[in-house]
Scaffold this active site. Structure first.
Site, PDB file in Angstrom:
ATOM      1  N   TYR A  70     128.914  36.201-120.237  1.00  0.00           N
ATOM      2  CA  TYR A  70     128.278  37.489-120.579  1.00  0.00           C
ATOM      3  C   TYR A  70     128.913  38.088-121.837  1.00  0.00           C
ATOM      4  CZ  TYR A  70     125.297  37.415-116.535  1.00  0.00           C
ATOM      5  OH  TYR A  70     124.307  37.059-115.652  1.00  0.00           O
ATOM      6  N   ARG A  73     127.321  36.529-124.757  1.00  0.00           N
ATOM      7  CA  ARG A  73     125.946  37.030-124.980  1.00  0.00           C
ATOM      8  C   ARG A  73     125.991  38.439-125.563  1.00  0.00           C
ATOM      9  NH1 ARG A  73     123.014  36.204-119.403  1.00  0.00           N
ATOM     10  NH2 ARG A  73     121.296  37.239-120.454  1.00  0.00           N
ATOM     11  N   ASP A 108     118.600  42.631-122.932  1.00  0.00           N
ATOM     12  CA  ASP A 108     119.179  42.743-124.287  1.00  0.00           C
ATOM     13  C   ASP A 108     118.983  44.112-124.931  1.00  0.00           C
ATOM     14  OD1 ASP A 108     116.471  40.587-125.525  1.00  0.00           O
ATOM     15  OD2 ASP A 108     116.469  42.757-125.218  1.00  0.00           O
ATOM     16  N   HIS A 123     115.822  43.876-114.734  1.00  0.00           N
ATOM     17  CA  HIS A 123     117.023  43.080-114.441  1.00  0.00           C
ATOM     18  C   HIS A 123     118.292  43.696-115.001  1.00  0.00           C
ATOM     19  CE1 HIS A 123     114.194  39.371-113.927  1.00  0.00           C
ATOM     20  NE2 HIS A 123     114.170  40.179-112.880  1.00  0.00           N
ATOM     21  N   CYS A 135     133.942  51.002-104.240  1.00  0.00           N
ATOM     22  CA  CYS A 135     135.362  51.348-104.351  1.00  0.00           C
ATOM     23  C   CYS A 135     135.983  51.471-102.944  1.00  0.00           C
ATOM     24  CB  CYS A 135     135.499  52.678-105.087  1.00  0.00           C
ATOM     25  SG  CYS A 135     137.188  53.247-105.124  1.00  0.00           S
ATOM     26  N   CYS A 157     140.289  46.861-111.536  1.00  0.00           N
ATOM     27  CA  CYS A 157     140.814  48.218-111.295  1.00  0.00           C
ATOM     28  C   CYS A 157     142.333  48.125-111.111  1.00  0.00           C
ATOM     29  CB  CYS A 157     140.173  48.793-110.028  1.00  0.00           C
ATOM     30  SG  CYS A 157     140.941  50.334-109.523  1.00  0.00           S
ATOM     31  N   CYS A 160     143.148  49.024-107.227  1.00  0.00           N
ATOM     32  CA  CYS A 160     142.803  48.191-106.052  1.00  0.00           C
ATOM     33  C   CYS A 160     142.387  46.769-106.426  1.00  0.00           C
ATOM     34  CB  CYS A 160     141.665  48.867-105.281  1.00  0.00           C
ATOM     35  SG  CYS A 160     140.128  48.810-106.202  1.00  0.00           S
ATOM     36  N   ALA A 241     105.651  35.985-130.563  1.00  0.00           N
ATOM     37  CA  ALA A 241     105.402  37.427-130.392  1.00  0.00           C
ATOM     38  C   ALA A 241     105.475  38.187-131.716  1.00  0.00           C
ATOM     39  CB  ALA A 241     106.422  37.991-129.408  1.00  0.00           C
TER      40      ALA A 241
HETATM   41  C1  BV8 Z   1     115.312  38.648-105.526  1.00  0.00           C
HETATM   42  C2  BV8 Z   1     119.471  38.980-115.435  1.00  0.00           C
HETATM   43  C3  BV8 Z   1     115.237  39.444-103.327  1.00  0.00           C
HETATM   44  C4  BV8 Z   1     120.745  38.206-115.487  1.00  0.00           C
HETATM   45  C5  BV8 Z   1     117.827  37.476-114.411  1.00  0.00           C
HETATM   46  C6  BV8 Z   1     116.920  31.926-103.365  1.00  0.00           C
HETATM   47  C7  BV8 Z   1     117.732  33.018-103.086  1.00  0.00           C
HETATM   48  C8  BV8 Z   1     117.449  34.277-103.553  1.00  0.00           C
HETATM   49  C9  BV8 Z   1     116.329  34.479-104.330  1.00  0.00           C
HETATM   50  C10 BV8 Z   1     115.554  33.386-104.624  1.00  0.00           C
HETATM   51  C11 BV8 Z   1     115.806  32.123-104.145  1.00  0.00           C
HETATM   52  N1  BV8 Z   1     114.844  31.284-104.615  1.00  0.00           N
HETATM   53  C12 BV8 Z   1     113.972  31.979-105.376  1.00  0.00           C
HETATM   54  C13 BV8 Z   1     114.396  33.244-105.380  1.00  0.00           C
HETATM   55  C14 BV8 Z   1     113.836  34.314-106.073  1.00  0.00           C
HETATM   56  C15 BV8 Z   1     114.591  34.368-107.407  1.00  0.00           C
HETATM   57  C16 BV8 Z   1     113.789  33.532-108.378  1.00  0.00           C
HETATM   58  O1  BV8 Z   1     112.739  33.959-108.797  1.00  0.00           O
HETATM   59  N2  BV8 Z   1     114.294  32.320-108.685  1.00  0.00           N
HETATM   60  C17 BV8 Z   1     113.556  31.442-109.594  1.00  0.00           C
HETATM   61  C18 BV8 Z   1     114.541  30.638-110.442  1.00  0.00           C
HETATM   62  C19 BV8 Z   1     112.671  30.529-108.758  1.00  0.00           C
HETATM   63  N3  BV8 Z   1     114.629  35.768-107.785  1.00  0.00           N
HETATM   64  C20 BV8 Z   1     115.710  36.501-107.507  1.00  0.00           C
HETATM   65  O2  BV8 Z   1     116.736  36.075-107.025  1.00  0.00           O
HETATM   66  C21 BV8 Z   1     115.543  37.967-107.822  1.00  0.00           C
HETATM   67  N4  BV8 Z   1     115.948  38.757-106.698  1.00  0.00           N
HETATM   68  O3  BV8 Z   1     114.411  37.869-105.306  1.00  0.00           O
HETATM   69  O4  BV8 Z   1     115.804  39.530-104.600  1.00  0.00           O
HETATM   70  C22 BV8 Z   1     116.091  38.493-102.555  1.00  0.00           C
HETATM   71  C23 BV8 Z   1     117.409  38.819-102.360  1.00  0.00           C
HETATM   72  C24 BV8 Z   1     118.196  37.962-101.579  1.00  0.00           C
HETATM   73  C25 BV8 Z   1     117.651  36.790-101.033  1.00  0.00           C
HETATM   74  C26 BV8 Z   1     116.311  36.479-101.277  1.00  0.00           C
HETATM   75  C27 BV8 Z   1     115.525  37.335-102.041  1.00  0.00           C
HETATM   76  C28 BV8 Z   1     116.421  38.358-108.999  1.00  0.00           C
HETATM   77  C29 BV8 Z   1     115.929  37.639-110.238  1.00  0.00           C
HETATM   78  C30 BV8 Z   1     116.637  38.223-111.461  1.00  0.00           C
HETATM   79  C31 BV8 Z   1     117.694  37.272-111.958  1.00  0.00           C
HETATM   80  N5  BV8 Z   1     118.259  37.799-113.209  1.00  0.00           N
HETATM   81  N6  BV8 Z   1     118.315  38.055-115.518  1.00  0.00           N
HETATM   82  C32 BV8 Z   1     120.976  37.594-116.842  1.00  0.00           C
HETATM   83  O5  BV8 Z   1     120.162  37.796-117.773  1.00  0.00           O
HETATM   84  O6  BV8 Z   1     122.021  36.909-116.976  1.00  0.00           O
HETATM   85  S1  BV8 Z   1     116.596  36.341-114.557  1.00  0.00           S
HETATM   86  C33 BV8 Z   1     116.475  35.822-116.165  1.00  0.00           C
HETATM   87  O7  BV8 Z   1     115.803  34.566-116.126  1.00  0.00           O
HETATM   88  C34 BV8 Z   1     115.588  36.674-117.043  1.00  0.00           C
HETATM   89  O8  BV8 Z   1     115.790  38.019-116.831  1.00  0.00           O
HETATM   90  C35 BV8 Z   1     114.196  36.200-116.727  1.00  0.00           C
HETATM   91  O9  BV8 Z   1     113.693  36.851-115.613  1.00  0.00           O
HETATM   92  C36 BV8 Z   1     114.433  34.752-116.417  1.00  0.00           C
HETATM   93  C37 BV8 Z   1     114.130  33.887-117.623  1.00  0.00           C
HETATM   94  O10 BV8 Z   1     112.747  33.843-117.704  1.00  0.00           O
HETATM   95  P1  BV8 Z   1     111.994  34.177-119.075  1.00  0.00           P
HETATM   96  O11 BV8 Z   1     112.318  35.553-119.501  1.00  0.00           O
HETATM   97  O12 BV8 Z   1     110.600  33.809-118.852  1.00  0.00           O
HETATM   98  O13 BV8 Z   1     112.686  33.251-120.131  1.00  0.00           O
HETATM   99  P2  BV8 Z   1     112.593  31.655-120.278  1.00  0.00           P
HETATM  100  O14 BV8 Z   1     113.688  31.238-121.188  1.00  0.00           O
HETATM  101  O15 BV8 Z   1     112.461  31.040-118.920  1.00  0.00           O
HETATM  102  O16 BV8 Z   1     111.201  31.423-121.028  1.00  0.00           O
HETATM  103  C38 BV8 Z   1     111.034  31.920-122.351  1.00  0.00           C
HETATM  104  C39 BV8 Z   1     109.558  31.904-122.627  1.00  0.00           C
HETATM  105  O17 BV8 Z   1     109.347  32.435-123.931  1.00  0.00           O
HETATM  106  C40 BV8 Z   1     108.983  30.489-122.626  1.00  0.00           C
HETATM  107  O18 BV8 Z   1     107.754  30.493-121.939  1.00  0.00           O
HETATM  108  C41 BV8 Z   1     108.768  30.211-124.108  1.00  0.00           C
HETATM  109  O19 BV8 Z   1     107.658  29.363-124.324  1.00  0.00           O
HETATM  110  C42 BV8 Z   1     108.483  31.586-124.643  1.00  0.00           C
HETATM  111  N7  BV8 Z   1     108.784  31.775-126.060  1.00  0.00           N
HETATM  112  C43 BV8 Z   1     109.695  31.128-126.823  1.00  0.00           C
HETATM  113  N8  BV8 Z   1     109.651  31.626-128.091  1.00  0.00           N
HETATM  114  C44 BV8 Z   1     108.721  32.614-128.091  1.00  0.00           C
HETATM  115  C45 BV8 Z   1     108.171  32.710-126.806  1.00  0.00           C
HETATM  116  N9  BV8 Z   1     107.215  33.602-126.492  1.00  0.00           N
HETATM  117  C46 BV8 Z   1     106.784  34.424-127.469  1.00  0.00           C
HETATM  118  N10 BV8 Z   1     107.267  34.388-128.734  1.00  0.00           N
HETATM  119  C47 BV8 Z   1     108.217  33.501-129.077  1.00  0.00           C
HETATM  120  N11 BV8 Z   1     108.682  33.463-130.357  1.00  0.00           N
END
Ligand code: BV8
Length: 251
Positions: A70, A73, A108, A123, A135, A157, A160, A241
């Site tokens: 992080y 990033r 971001d 997110h 805490c 901290c 703790c 975009a």
């Molecule tokens: C949840 C913050 C309820 C952190 C992110 C097992 C256990 C628990 C949950 C799950 C599980 N299995 C599945 C799930 C659900 C899970 C999920 O969806 N998993 C996926 C992998 C299947 N979701 C969660 O866990 C969410 N919480 O469900 O809570 C719960 C709770 C407990 C137990 C069960 C359920 C939380 C999800 C949030 C995670 N945090 N980010 C950080 O940033 O470090 S996710 C992170 O990855 C991003 O925020 C974003 O959401 C994702 C990436 O996706 P994209 O943004 O689409 O980016 P990507 O690189 O994939 O694609 C880029 C796109 O841009 C491409 O299509 C490309 O073609 C295009 N592109 C490229 N250039 C351009 C362009 N487009 C336009 N112009 C350009 N120039």
């Protein structure tokens, strides 16, 4: 249909929409130089797996590795600027107050820096920190100021030993209730949804596109590559975009 013809058709569709919701992902920041997660050539995850980094379990097992990812990033964010895509959305909001809601998966802060208001950041934010555990002394967030934590990788901290963590939503964590509720409202209320720069693989964020479609909205996908949400789209604008949004929103 050529890209310019499809942009014209999509612009017509947006001109007829009283309420527009935008669902953005990492791709909208790609042209600012922010690596996306999954694009092979630039993707952070090309070499790393999400479960190795963006989960609480990963942080507890390898706090320094996750903290450093992080920190790297954050450092790269300090060098980048919002691009023409972010700016086109912000300028549209100012020309048409209350007509366009930005829902983003990105942490971001570039939509906000471009001037977009009321951004629903599903997110969290890379710029913010919070405690890993509540805490133990029961002191409120103000008394236990994260910023005063002992420096380190990650900071802790002094009293703790509570770890400091980034204030982002990790896999397996619930999204901020208020942001998600407002995003669901925007998705069910909009006449058109602009899905920009997302692979559409992460839920519940991607579910908002399904929700908008089910509520009768017309979807426009902006992405140079196929995405999991293409099947919902009335129109796909195959391009970046920063190229597509300025002419698309020029009204
Ligand atoms: C949840 C913050 C309820 C952190 C992110 C097992 C256990 C628990 C949950 C799950 C599980 N299995 C599945 C799930 C659900 C899970 C999920 O969806 N998993 C996926 C992998 C299947 N979701 C969660 O866990 C969410 N919480 O469900 O809570 C719960 C709770 C407990 C137990 C069960 C359920 C939380 C999800 C949030 C995670 N945090 N980010 C950080 O940033 O470090 S996710 C992170 O990855 C991003 O925020 C974003 O959401 C994702 C990436 O996706 P994209 O943004 O689409 O980016 P990507 O690189 O994939 O694609 C880029 C796109 O841009 C491409 O299509 C490309 O073609 C295009 N592109 C490229 N250039 C351009 C362009 N487009 C336009 N112009 C350009 N120039």
């Amino acid at each position: 249909m050529s890209l310019s013809a499809s942009i014209l058709a999509a612009r017509q569709l947006l001109q007829e929409a009283a309420h527009i919701a935008v669902l953005s992902g990492a791709g909208i920041s790609a042209e600012s130089g922010v690596p996306t997660f999954r694009d092979a050539q630039t993707g952070l995850w090309a070499h790393l797996r999400p479960e190795d980094l963006a989960t609480e379990d990963a942080f507890r097992r390898h706090p320094q590795r996750v903290w450093d990812w992080y920190a790297e990033r954050r450092a790269s964010l300090a060098e980048v600027q919002p691009n023409a895509g972010h700016r086109a959305l912000a300028e549209f909001q100012h020309r048409h107050p209350g007509r366009l809601t930005v829902i983003t998966q990105n942490v971001d802060g570039l939509h906000q820096r471009a001037g977009s208001t009321g951004v629903l950041a599903l997110h969290g934010s890379l710029a913010a920190d919070r405690w890993l555990d509540p805490c133990p002394a029961g002191r409120g967030p103000t008394a236990c100021d994260v910023a005063r934590a002992d420096p380190g990788r990650p900071p802790r901290c002094a009293q703790c030993g509570n770890w400091v963590r980034p204030a982002v939503v990790w896999f397996g964590e619930l999204l901020p209730e208020d942001q998600l509720r407002q995003a669901e409202q925007a998705a069910s209320r909009c006449d058109a949804m602009l899905v920009v720069g997302t692979a559409g693989a992460v839920y519940p964020a991607a579910g908002l596109a399904h929700q908008a479609r089910a509520a009768g909205a017309r979807l426009i996908v902006v992405n140079p590559h196929p995405s999991e949400l293409d099947g919902l789209a009335q129109l796909r604008l195959v391009g970046g975009a920063a190229q597509v949004l300025p002419p698309l929103l020029d009204f």
